[in-house]
Design an enzyme around this catalytic site. Structure first.
Site, PDB file in Angstrom:
ATOM      1  N   PHE A   5      38.494  41.097  87.634  1.00 33.84           N
ATOM      2  CA  PHE A   5      38.632  40.625  89.007  1.00 33.84           C
ATOM      3  C   PHE A   5      37.503  39.639  89.292  1.00 33.84           C
ATOM      4  O   PHE A   5      36.486  39.618  88.585  1.00 33.84           O
ATOM      5  CB  PHE A   5      38.578  41.783  90.003  1.00 33.84           C
ATOM      6  CG  PHE A   5      39.741  42.731  89.901  1.00 33.84           C
ATOM      7  CD1 PHE A   5      40.840  42.608  90.749  1.00 33.84           C
ATOM      8  CD2 PHE A   5      39.750  43.752  88.956  1.00 33.84           C
ATOM      9  CE1 PHE A   5      41.915  43.476  90.648  1.00 33.84           C
ATOM     10  CE2 PHE A   5      40.822  44.623  88.850  1.00 33.84           C
ATOM     11  CZ  PHE A   5      41.913  44.483  89.697  1.00 33.84           C
TER      12      PHE A   5
ATOM     13  N   HIS B 124      26.510  40.339  82.893  1.00 38.22           N
ATOM     14  CA  HIS B 124      25.654  41.473  82.533  1.00 38.22           C
ATOM     15  C   HIS B 124      24.305  41.005  81.996  1.00 38.22           C
ATOM     16  O   HIS B 124      24.145  40.794  80.791  1.00 38.22           O
ATOM     17  CB  HIS B 124      26.353  42.332  81.477  1.00 38.22           C
ATOM     18  CG  HIS B 124      27.505  43.111  82.000  1.00 38.22           C
ATOM     19  ND1 HIS B 124      27.419  44.444  82.330  1.00 38.22           N
ATOM     20  CD2 HIS B 124      28.765  42.739  82.280  1.00 38.22           C
ATOM     21  CE1 HIS B 124      28.599  44.870  82.783  1.00 38.22           C
ATOM     22  NE2 HIS B 124      29.428  43.840  82.759  1.00 38.22           N
TER      23      HIS B 124
ATOM     24  N   GLN C 248      31.308  41.527  93.068  1.00 41.72           N
ATOM     25  CA  GLN C 248      32.570  41.530  93.813  1.00 41.72           C
ATOM     26  C   GLN C 248      32.421  42.270  95.133  1.00 41.72           C
ATOM     27  O   GLN C 248      32.981  41.854  96.164  1.00 41.72           O
ATOM     28  CB  GLN C 248      33.661  42.163  92.947  1.00 41.72           C
ATOM     29  CG  GLN C 248      33.955  41.392  91.665  1.00 41.72           C
ATOM     30  CD  GLN C 248      34.634  42.238  90.618  1.00 41.72           C
ATOM     31  OE1 GLN C 248      35.133  43.333  90.901  1.00 41.72           O
ATOM     32  NE2 GLN C 248      34.662  41.752  89.388  1.00 41.72           N
TER      33      GLN C 248
ATOM     34  N   SER D 284      32.872  50.406  82.477  1.00 40.69           N
ATOM     35  CA  SER D 284      33.757  49.410  83.080  1.00 40.69           C
ATOM     36  C   SER D 284      35.105  49.336  82.378  1.00 40.69           C
ATOM     37  O   SER D 284      36.065  48.802  82.921  1.00 40.69           O
ATOM     38  CB  SER D 284      33.095  48.029  83.057  1.00 40.69           C
ATOM     39  OG  SER D 284      31.935  48.005  83.847  1.00 40.69           O
TER      40      SER D 284
ATOM     41  N   GLU E  94      21.743  42.731  81.538  1.00 44.42           N
ATOM     42  CA  GLU E  94      21.104  43.749  80.686  1.00 44.42           C
ATOM     43  C   GLU E  94      21.419  43.538  79.213  1.00 44.42           C
ATOM     44  O   GLU E  94      20.772  44.100  78.335  1.00 44.42           O
ATOM     45  CB  GLU E  94      21.511  45.158  81.123  1.00 44.42           C
ATOM     46  CG  GLU E  94      22.851  45.645  80.603  1.00 44.42           C
ATOM     47  CD  GLU E  94      24.035  44.998  81.291  1.00 44.42           C
ATOM     48  OE1 GLU E  94      25.152  45.124  80.759  1.00 44.42           O
ATOM     49  OE2 GLU E  94      23.854  44.390  82.357  1.00 44.42           O
TER      50      GLU E  94
ATOM     51  N   GLY F 227      31.163  48.264  87.034  1.00 41.48           N
ATOM     52  CA  GLY F 227      32.060  49.405  87.115  1.00 41.48           C
ATOM     53  C   GLY F 227      33.513  48.971  87.021  1.00 41.48           C
ATOM     54  O   GLY F 227      33.829  47.773  87.093  1.00 41.48           O
TER      55      GLY F 227
ATOM     56  N   CYS G 247      28.270  42.222  88.230  1.00 48.43           N
ATOM     57  CA  CYS G 247      29.659  42.489  87.865  1.00 48.43           C
ATOM     58  C   CYS G 247      30.444  43.051  89.062  1.00 48.43           C
ATOM     59  O   CYS G 247      30.721  42.340  90.003  1.00 48.43           O
ATOM     60  CB  CYS G 247      29.709  43.411  86.651  1.00 48.43           C
ATOM     61  SG  CYS G 247      31.287  43.362  85.775  1.00 48.43           S
TER      62      CYS G 247
END
Length: 402
Positions: free
Chosen positions: A304, A349, A263, A48, A351, A231, A259
């Site tokens: 974003f 996130h 979006q 990312s 994870e 990403g 993430c």
């Protein structure tokens, strides 16, 4: 430590001097700051961060060196790395080499000795912007005006479609741990290594697909659920991925996105997205789960966000969408859930690589959704009923006057 001079130059002309850290040369990208106190190895190997120069707000970086276990992808993705006080030597039984050496070996240009507190305050006040880091032959003899021109002609993040640049080129499978309970098709938009591992721990056989996969590619693995990863880039530029997600929603295949995937769910539902002034990056971001009332400390990396009403529901072709999670620092939309279609997403996130494990339950929530896609959603706590006039998160957070 290096004594080679280095220069950091922002597109608004603000300059910081320091010493070269990592590779010598020049790099340009978007200047962003990360507030994580730990986990720099996971941070800079997060795809990312592609095309971004990361400023670490923690002053002491590199003390645990570099090991062979904590990478979140096959390489370092940051365009550049900015630290204040690099460790003189690593001190960890897991370390295999120094951070500075790994940066140099992978050709990542960095700078140390920078007043990162002043730099971070500048980015908070002025917003994320283009930046260049210069050292060695790239700095010697070059005028400040010429270097500034290189920075200002660099690519901007707005409008950038980058997922295809960081995605896997070939599909691969992460097998389930123990008995296989479900099959997940995971679109790699910059996926971190720990994400399929978390799904595999819950009995999922994870088929990781390239960003340009088609609906036929997804259906070919006979998925019980579809996952969209984190990403880089501007979600408004991701036409292919949004169209693919709409095809998934039309078929009512259970969906979970994180993430960038959050979006893209927003865009697939007809909501807008916009660029934050300086974004959320770090492992200490408080988020409210509005279905439980629980506050989670979470890991973030995004510039974003989704523009959606914080109160009430929005009608979409796929059902009613509600904001399920809200950032407590600035009111940014941190999660979506859909009534009528088995789909939900979060902006952060779960994870937790690196980061706290507060949001780990979201993988269980996805497995539960796959097991019973038609289960009724619990009511959002203290959520008002839908009204004809709603307040958008865009109006209430730090970017409302961008």
């Amino acid at each position: 430590m290096s004594e080679t001079p280095a220069l950091l130059l922002l597109e608004d002309g603000r300059a910081f001097t320091g010493q070269a850290y990592g590779a010598l040369g020049e790099t340009t990208g978007e200047a962003v700051f990360c507030t994580a106190m730990t986990g720099y190895q996971e941070t800079i190997t997060d795809p990312s961060y592609h095309r971004q120069v990361v400023v670490m707000t923690a002053p002491h970086i590199g003390n645990t060196g570099w090991n062979d276990e904590d990478d979140e992808s096959a390489r370092i993705w940051v365009a550049g790395f900015v630290v204040r006080d690099p460790a003189r030597r690593a001190s960890s039984w897991r370390s295999r080499r120094e951070l500075a050496q790994e940066l140099a070996d992978q050709g990542v240009v960095g700078i140390s000795g920078v007043d990162t507190r002043a730099l971070t305050r500048h980015l908070r006040e002025r917003g994320a912007m283009r930046v260049g880091v210069f050292s060695g032959a790239s700095l010697a003899g070059a005028s400040r005006e010429a270097l500034l021109e290189r920075v200002r002609t660099g690519a901007q993040m707005s409008g950038a479609d980058l997922a295809g640049q960081v995605s896997t080129t070939d599909a691969y499978v992460v097998p389930a741990v123990g008995a296989r309970r479900l099959t997940v098709a995971a679109l790699d938009l910059g996926i971190k290594a720990n994400t399929p591992r978390e799904l595999a721990q819950r009995g999922a056989e994870v088929h990781v697909l390239p960003a340009m996969a088609t609906i036929d590619d997804v259906l070919a693995v006979s998925p019980d659920g579809v996952f969209f990863s984190n990403g880089p880039g501007d979600p408004s530029a991701a036409t292919h991925e949004v169209e693919l997600l709409q095809q998934v929603l039309e078929r009512k295949i259970p969906f979970f996105g994180i993430c960038y995937g959050n979006q893209l769910l927003g865009r697939a539902l007809g909501l807008g997205t916009y660029k934050l002034r300086y974004g959320h990056r770090g492992v200490n971001q408080p988020v409210l789960d509005r279905s439980t009332g629980r506050v989670e400390v979470t890991a973030h990396n995004h510039g974003f966000a989704v523009d959606a009403p914080l109160e009430g529901a929005t009608t979409t072709p796929f059902g009613q969408v509600e904001v399920s999670h809200v950032g407590l620092n600035d009111g940014v939309v941190e999660g979506l859930r859909v009534t009528g279609t088995p789909a939900f997403s979060v902006q952060y996130h779960p994870e937790a690589a690196a980061g706290p494990h507060d949001a780990n339950y979201l993988f269980d929530r996805f497995v539960d959704l796959v097991a019973d896609p038609g289960a009724p959603l619990p009511p959002l706590l203290n959520a008002p009923k839908p009204t004809s006039t709603t307040t958008s998160s865009h109006d209430s957070h730090e970017e409302g006057t961008r």
